[in-house]
Design a protein around this motif. Structure first.
Motif, PDB file in Angstrom:
ATOM      1  N   ASP A  46      48.516  38.034  48.732  1.00  0.00           N
ATOM      2  CA  ASP A  46      47.123  37.838  48.361  1.00  0.00           C
ATOM      3  C   ASP A  46      46.429  39.192  48.208  1.00  0.00           C
ATOM      4  OD1 ASP A  46      46.793  38.719  50.977  1.00  0.00           O
ATOM      5  OD2 ASP A  46      45.907  36.858  51.690  1.00  0.00           O
ATOM      6  N   LEU A  47      45.124  39.159  47.899  1.00  0.00           N
ATOM      7  CA  LEU A  47      44.372  40.392  47.682  1.00  0.00           C
ATOM      8  C   LEU A  47      44.445  41.323  48.890  1.00  0.00           C
ATOM      9  CD1 LEU A  47      42.467  42.179  46.025  1.00  0.00           C
ATOM     10  CD2 LEU A  47      40.557  40.809  46.921  1.00  0.00           C
ATOM     11  N   GLU A  52      46.523  46.310  51.269  1.00  0.00           N
ATOM     12  CA  GLU A  52      47.295  46.989  52.309  1.00  0.00           C
ATOM     13  C   GLU A  52      48.379  47.870  51.696  1.00  0.00           C
ATOM     14  OE1 GLU A  52      48.791  48.370  55.919  1.00  0.00           O
ATOM     15  OE2 GLU A  52      46.829  47.642  55.318  1.00  0.00           O
ATOM     16  N   VAL A  53      49.032  47.393  50.647  1.00  0.00           N
ATOM     17  CA  VAL A  53      50.025  48.217  49.953  1.00  0.00           C
ATOM     18  C   VAL A  53      49.360  49.481  49.405  1.00  0.00           C
ATOM     19  CG1 VAL A  53      51.550  48.321  47.926  1.00  0.00           C
ATOM     20  CG2 VAL A  53      51.537  46.275  49.375  1.00  0.00           C
ATOM     21  N   THR A  77      43.831  37.160  35.160  1.00  0.00           N
ATOM     22  CA  THR A  77      43.663  35.759  35.565  1.00  0.00           C
ATOM     23  C   THR A  77      43.215  35.678  37.027  1.00  0.00           C
ATOM     24  OG1 THR A  77      45.984  35.493  36.233  1.00  0.00           O
ATOM     25  CG2 THR A  77      45.411  34.866  33.957  1.00  0.00           C
ATOM     26  N   LEU A  78      43.377  36.754  37.777  1.00  0.00           N
ATOM     27  CA  LEU A  78      42.964  36.789  39.181  1.00  0.00           C
ATOM     28  C   LEU A  78      41.472  37.088  39.328  1.00  0.00           C
ATOM     29  CD1 LEU A  78      46.074  38.632  40.607  1.00  0.00           C
ATOM     30  CD2 LEU A  78      45.593  36.178  40.637  1.00  0.00           C
ATOM     31  N   GLY A  79      40.790  37.299  38.207  1.00  0.00           N
ATOM     32  CA  GLY A  79      39.341  37.438  38.187  1.00  0.00           C
ATOM     33  C   GLY A  79      38.812  38.591  39.015  1.00  0.00           C
ATOM     34  N   GLU A  80      37.766  38.302  39.782  1.00  0.00           N
ATOM     35  CA  GLU A  80      37.067  39.334  40.535  1.00  0.00           C
ATOM     36  C   GLU A  80      37.939  39.998  41.596  1.00  0.00           C
ATOM     37  OE1 GLU A  80      33.004  38.712  41.688  1.00  0.00           O
ATOM     38  OE2 GLU A  80      32.731  37.230  40.095  1.00  0.00           O
ATOM     39  N   ALA A  81      39.035  39.368  41.971  1.00  0.00           N
ATOM     40  CA  ALA A  81      39.966  40.009  42.899  1.00  0.00           C
ATOM     41  C   ALA A  81      40.549  41.276  42.286  1.00  0.00           C
ATOM     42  CB  ALA A  81      41.087  39.048  43.279  1.00  0.00           C
ATOM     43  N   GLY A  86      34.566  43.938  45.190  1.00  0.00           N
ATOM     44  CA  GLY A  86      35.545  44.047  46.270  1.00  0.00           C
ATOM     45  C   GLY A  86      36.972  43.963  45.772  1.00  0.00           C
ATOM     46  N   GLY A  87      37.157  44.159  44.466  1.00  0.00           N
ATOM     47  CA  GLY A  87      38.465  43.985  43.858  1.00  0.00           C
ATOM     48  C   GLY A  87      39.419  45.156  44.051  1.00  0.00           C
ATOM     49  N   LEU A  88      40.641  44.921  43.631  1.00  0.00           N
ATOM     50  CA  LEU A  88      41.725  45.883  43.825  1.00  0.00           C
ATOM     51  C   LEU A  88      41.519  47.178  43.054  1.00  0.00           C
ATOM     52  CD1 LEU A  88      44.391  46.257  45.311  1.00  0.00           C
ATOM     53  CD2 LEU A  88      45.543  45.232  43.331  1.00  0.00           C
ATOM     54  N   VAL A  89      40.988  47.106  41.836  1.00  0.00           N
ATOM     55  CA  VAL A  89      40.787  48.333  41.052  1.00  0.00           C
ATOM     56  C   VAL A  89      39.796  49.251  41.756  1.00  0.00           C
ATOM     57  CG1 VAL A  89      39.924  49.297  38.885  1.00  0.00           C
ATOM     58  CG2 VAL A  89      41.397  47.281  38.836  1.00  0.00           C
ATOM     59  N   ARG A  90      38.668  48.735  42.148  1.00  0.00           N
ATOM     60  CA  ARG A  90      37.655  49.553  42.830  1.00  0.00           C
ATOM     61  C   ARG A  90      38.202  50.099  44.150  1.00  0.00           C
ATOM     62  NH1 ARG A  90      32.188  50.288  42.128  1.00  0.00           N
ATOM     63  NH2 ARG A  90      32.163  48.658  40.562  1.00  0.00           N
TER      64      ARG A  90
END
Length: 181
Positions: A46-47, A52-53, A77-81, A86-90
């Motif tokens: 999950d996100l 953590e990775v 497709t995972l949208g705002e995640a 609070g997403g992975l890119v940011r």
């Protein structure tokens, strides 16, 4: 043997320069593109797990983070995640990583484009198999070249609105007998 590479003495101080994250096998394009070989398997991370990775592979704000490639399926497709506050890119860019998102661009609405720009996305790798609408639609199994081009335009507009030159956009294509003809 590769699974035991650090077993002999604890952590290894070798910096990571590239980290590829295949976040999902899901895709918004159905039926599958003619060349797709992505197995449809459920995601098991999950996100929080992906963050953590990234945390383990980066040092916050040292500017020396790895180049992180986010791919799938279609990661958007995972949208705002992926692209949200609070997403992975940011999260990854805040930790000094350069982030590239591989996408078919059809989900890049004006809102998503602006969020990707504001998140500090370094590059977008966009699947654009051909500029020929008929061949594009045949390879993808549906009409859609205009959706890809609209996604590219949305990113260009968002860059102008924010006043930045990133993300850089690169197109890639899968060469097939049809596209080489």
């Amino acid at each position: 043997a590769l699974g035991d590479w650090s077993a002999g003495g604890g952590p290894v101080d070798a910096p990571i320069s590239f980290l590829g994250l295949n976040l999902t096998a899901d895709c918004n394009l159905r039926p599958r593109c003619a060349y797709c070989n992505q197995p449809r398997v459920p995601s098991v991370v999950d996100l929080a797990g992906w963050k953590e990775v990234v945390r383990q592979a980066t040092t916050p704000q040292d500017g020396l983070g790895p180049y992180i490639e986010i791919t799938g399926g279609e990661p958007l497709t995972l949208g705002e995640a992926i692209w949200g506050e609070g997403g992975l890119v940011r999260y990854a860019t805040a930790r000094g990583a350069g982030v590239n998102v591989n996408t078919n661009a059809t989900l890049i609405t004006p809102r998503v484009a602006l969020a990707l720009v504001r998140a500090g996305t370094l590059r977008l790798h966009i699947s654009l198999d051909t500029g020929d609408p008929d061949l594009h639609d045949a390879l993808r199994g549906r009409p859609g070249l205009s959706a890809v081009l609209r996604g590219i335009y949305n990113v260009q507009l968002a860059r102008e609105l924010v006043g930045v030159a990133y993300p850089g956009m690169h197109t890639n294509c899968v060469l097939t007998r049809s596209s080489l003809a």
